[in-house]
Design a protein around this motif. Sequence first.
Motif, mmCIF file in Angstrom:
data_model
loop_
_atom_site.group_PDB
_atom_site.id
_atom_site.type_symbol
_atom_site.label_atom_id
_atom_site.label_comp_id
_atom_site.label_asym_id
_atom_site.label_seq_id
_atom_site.Cartn_x
_atom_site.Cartn_y
_atom_site.Cartn_z
ATOM 1 N N TYR A 1 0.859 -1.178 0.000
ATOM 2 C CA TYR A 1 0.000 0.000 0.000
ATOM 3 C C TYR A 1 0.897 1.230 0.000
ATOM 4 C CZ TYR A 1 0.829 0.128 5.090
ATOM 5 O OH TYR A 1 1.408 0.174 6.327
ATOM 6 N N GLY A 2 0.340 2.358 -0.396
ATOM 7 C CA GLY A 2 1.123 3.596 -0.458
ATOM 8 C C GLY A 2 0.450 4.582 -1.379
ATOM 9 N N TRP A 3 1.201 5.582 -1.802
ATOM 10 C CA TRP A 3 0.632 6.539 -2.739
ATOM 11 C C TRP A 3 1.757 7.429 -3.256
ATOM 12 C CZ3 TRP A 3 -2.515 6.040 -6.135
ATOM 13 C CH2 TRP A 3 -3.272 7.058 -6.714
ATOM 14 N N ALA A 4 1.390 8.362 -4.135
ATOM 15 C CA ALA A 4 2.337 9.309 -4.724
ATOM 16 C C ALA A 4 1.841 10.722 -4.483
ATOM 17 C CB ALA A 4 2.480 9.052 -6.224
ATOM 18 N N GLY A 5 2.772 11.658 -4.436
ATOM 19 C CA GLY A 5 2.437 13.076 -4.379
ATOM 20 C C GLY A 5 2.723 13.702 -5.727
ATOM 21 N N GLY A 6 1.744 14.395 -6.285
ATOM 22 C CA GLY A 6 1.873 14.913 -7.634
ATOM 23 C C GLY A 6 3.056 15.830 -7.857
ATOM 24 N N LEU A 7 3.539 16.485 -6.798
ATOM 25 C CA LEU A 7 4.660 17.405 -6.958
ATOM 26 C C LEU A 7 6.008 16.711 -6.804
ATOM 27 C CD1 LEU A 7 3.305 20.690 -5.316
ATOM 28 C CD2 LEU A 7 3.341 19.992 -7.716
ATOM 29 N N GLY A 8 6.007 15.350 -6.798
ATOM 30 C CA GLY A 8 7.290 14.676 -6.925
ATOM 31 C C GLY A 8 7.667 13.670 -5.866
ATOM 32 N N THR A 9 6.699 13.067 -5.177
ATOM 33 C CA THR A 9 7.017 12.129 -4.104
ATOM 34 C C THR A 9 6.356 10.785 -4.352
ATOM 35 O OG1 THR A 9 5.172 13.002 -2.785
ATOM 36 C CG2 THR A 9 7.360 13.927 -2.380
ATOM 37 N N LEU A 10 6.965 9.723 -3.822
ATOM 38 C CA LEU A 10 6.481 8.366 -4.051
ATOM 39 C C LEU A 10 6.721 7.544 -2.786
ATOM 40 C CD1 LEU A 10 5.313 6.695 -6.454
ATOM 41 C CD2 LEU A 10 7.657 5.989 -6.949
ATOM 42 N N TRP A 11 5.734 6.701 -2.412
ATOM 43 C CA TRP A 11 5.855 5.906 -1.186
ATOM 44 C C TRP A 11 5.167 4.557 -1.370
ATOM 45 C CZ3 TRP A 11 1.016 6.290 2.030
ATOM 46 C CH2 TRP A 11 0.987 5.310 3.042
ATOM 47 N N SER A 12 5.788 3.522 -0.837
ATOM 48 C CA SER A 12 5.115 2.234 -0.742
ATOM 49 C C SER A 12 5.580 1.509 0.514
ATOM 50 C CB SER A 12 5.382 1.364 -1.979
ATOM 51 O OG SER A 12 6.709 0.878 -1.981
ATOM 52 N N THR A 13 4.673 0.715 1.075
ATOM 53 C CA THR A 13 4.965 -0.140 2.222
ATOM 54 C C THR A 13 4.575 -1.563 1.865
ATOM 55 O OG1 THR A 13 4.640 1.602 3.877
ATOM 56 C CG2 THR A 13 4.350 -0.666 4.619
ATOM 57 N N ALA A 14 5.489 -2.500 2.113
ATOM 58 C CA ALA A 14 5.229 -3.926 1.908
ATOM 59 C C ALA A 14 5.096 -4.576 3.280
ATOM 60 C CB ALA A 14 6.364 -4.571 1.112
ATOM 61 N N PRO A 15 3.877 -4.789 3.764
ATOM 62 C CA PRO A 15 3.709 -5.309 5.129
ATOM 63 C C PRO A 15 4.347 -6.669 5.355
ATOM 64 C CG PRO A 15 1.632 -4.438 4.268
ATOM 65 C CD PRO A 15 2.587 -4.484 3.127
ATOM 66 N N ALA A 16 4.448 -7.507 4.332
ATOM 67 C CA ALA A 16 4.941 -8.868 4.524
ATOM 68 C C ALA A 16 6.359 -8.889 5.073
ATOM 69 C CB ALA A 16 4.874 -9.643 3.206
ATOM 70 N N ASP A 17 7.224 -8.022 4.547
ATOM 71 C CA ASP A 17 8.597 -7.991 5.066
ATOM 72 C C ASP A 17 8.936 -6.690 5.775
ATOM 73 O OD1 ASP A 17 8.942 -6.166 3.030
ATOM 74 O OD2 ASP A 17 10.471 -7.301 1.958
ATOM 75 N N GLY A 18 7.948 -5.797 5.911
ATOM 76 C CA GLY A 18 8.154 -4.566 6.663
ATOM 77 C C GLY A 18 8.987 -3.518 5.963
ATOM 78 N N THR A 19 9.067 -3.578 4.629
ATOM 79 C CA THR A 19 9.870 -2.605 3.896
ATOM 80 C C THR A 19 9.053 -1.362 3.584
ATOM 81 O OG1 THR A 19 11.234 -4.314 2.867
ATOM 82 C CG2 THR A 19 11.203 -2.167 1.797
ATOM 83 N N ILE A 20 9.605 -0.207 3.929
ATOM 84 C CA ILE A 20 9.025 1.093 3.595
ATOM 85 C C ILE A 20 9.986 1.791 2.638
ATOM 86 C CG2 ILE A 20 8.359 3.370 4.467
ATOM 87 C CD1 ILE A 20 7.782 1.977 7.174
ATOM 88 N N SER A 21 9.469 2.286 1.511
ATOM 89 C CA SER A 21 10.277 2.994 0.527
ATOM 90 C C SER A 21 9.663 4.358 0.273
ATOM 91 C CB SER A 21 10.345 2.213 -0.792
ATOM 92 O OG SER A 21 10.826 0.902 -0.596
ATOM 93 N N ILE A 22 10.470 5.409 0.385
ATOM 94 C CA ILE A 22 10.005 6.780 0.163
ATOM 95 C C ILE A 22 11.006 7.470 -0.760
ATOM 96 C CG2 ILE A 22 9.427 9.003 1.215
ATOM 97 C CD1 ILE A 22 8.932 7.460 3.852
#
Length: 359
Positions: free
Chosen positions: A317-338
């Motif tokens: 799950y996650g989302w993007a910001g139109g002015l240039g940001t990106l985020w996702s979280t993978a609950p299975a292994d606990g990885t957060i990427s921003i």
Amino acid sequence: MTGAAELMLQNFVDSGVVPGLISLVSRGDETRVEVLGRASYDGPELRRDSLFRVASFTKPIVAAAAMVLVDELRLSMDAPVADVLPELAQPVVLRAPDGPLDDTVPAERPITVRDLLTFRLGLGESDNAALRQREEELELRTFGPPVPRTPLEPDEWMRRLGTLPLQYQPGERWLYSTGSHVLGVLIARVTGQPLEEFLRERIFEPLGMRDTGFTAADPARLTTAYVGEDPLDTASESQWLTPPSFPDASGGLISTVDDFHAFTRMLLAGGAGVLSPAAVAEMTTDQLTPEQRAAAVDFLGPDTGWGYGVSVGGGRYGWAGGLGTLWSTAPADGTISILMTQRAIWTWPEELFAAARTW
């Protein structure tokens, strides 16, 4: 993040695709952050605590604030919002979604809190040209980047919104992103506080998000926002240097990578005392029907649904910001990427998206 991915991100800075970027990847107690480039093409070096216009990252934060009120039984998910927003007490709906604005029928049921959170209230980013033109004439500013801001105060904004017909019946169709705008007004009225004050007390301060708000906490750390290579909002003359008349709950927040990471870690931890685990589970679970996902595929992508303020699909799950940001979280292994950049996401080259997908 792999070394190849880091090199690719550095290449985007070196080649001028973006003036700078910050990438963060965390798993468990390990967090890796890369700070590359400058705050603007001709500006100072980017800092880890540089301030970004996080745009639609605002949506999950405001959705979480609404769920605080649901946890406290101050909001009920399926209660009509007209109890607090009388401007929406008697909605009418276009007889045909692409039809004229004066050809309407009564709504089949009231708009609910759930409709706002799931973007199924019947209004949003519309392909009805007449409806979009009317929103522009009313200065509601619900489409596109939040530049310039609407000049309206929340009560006048709601009054004008209430004059619009819905494009679809409540609950029928997913439409980005008017639900967040309305949700911000709802929260302020239920709590009797300005939206930012409630966010600060119940989300930002408990999570240590000291730099997040609708106004730049420190103008010296503010980046410049670009559309492609053209400035959209410069740091020195930014509209985010002064408080807004209408706090934009859809895309108006300023934040840092560490502040937003604190928010994402709260969700991954099941609420961390800010929200109940049940509230987080609802937020991060797809709420759309198969038919609604199919109708939204051009916006959300294949096999992707919507929770509350976040997209959900592919084990993330996650989302993007139109002015240039990106985020996702993978609950299975606990990885957060921003990933935070200053370049509007609709002007990113495909290679930049591809680099982000390699994390």
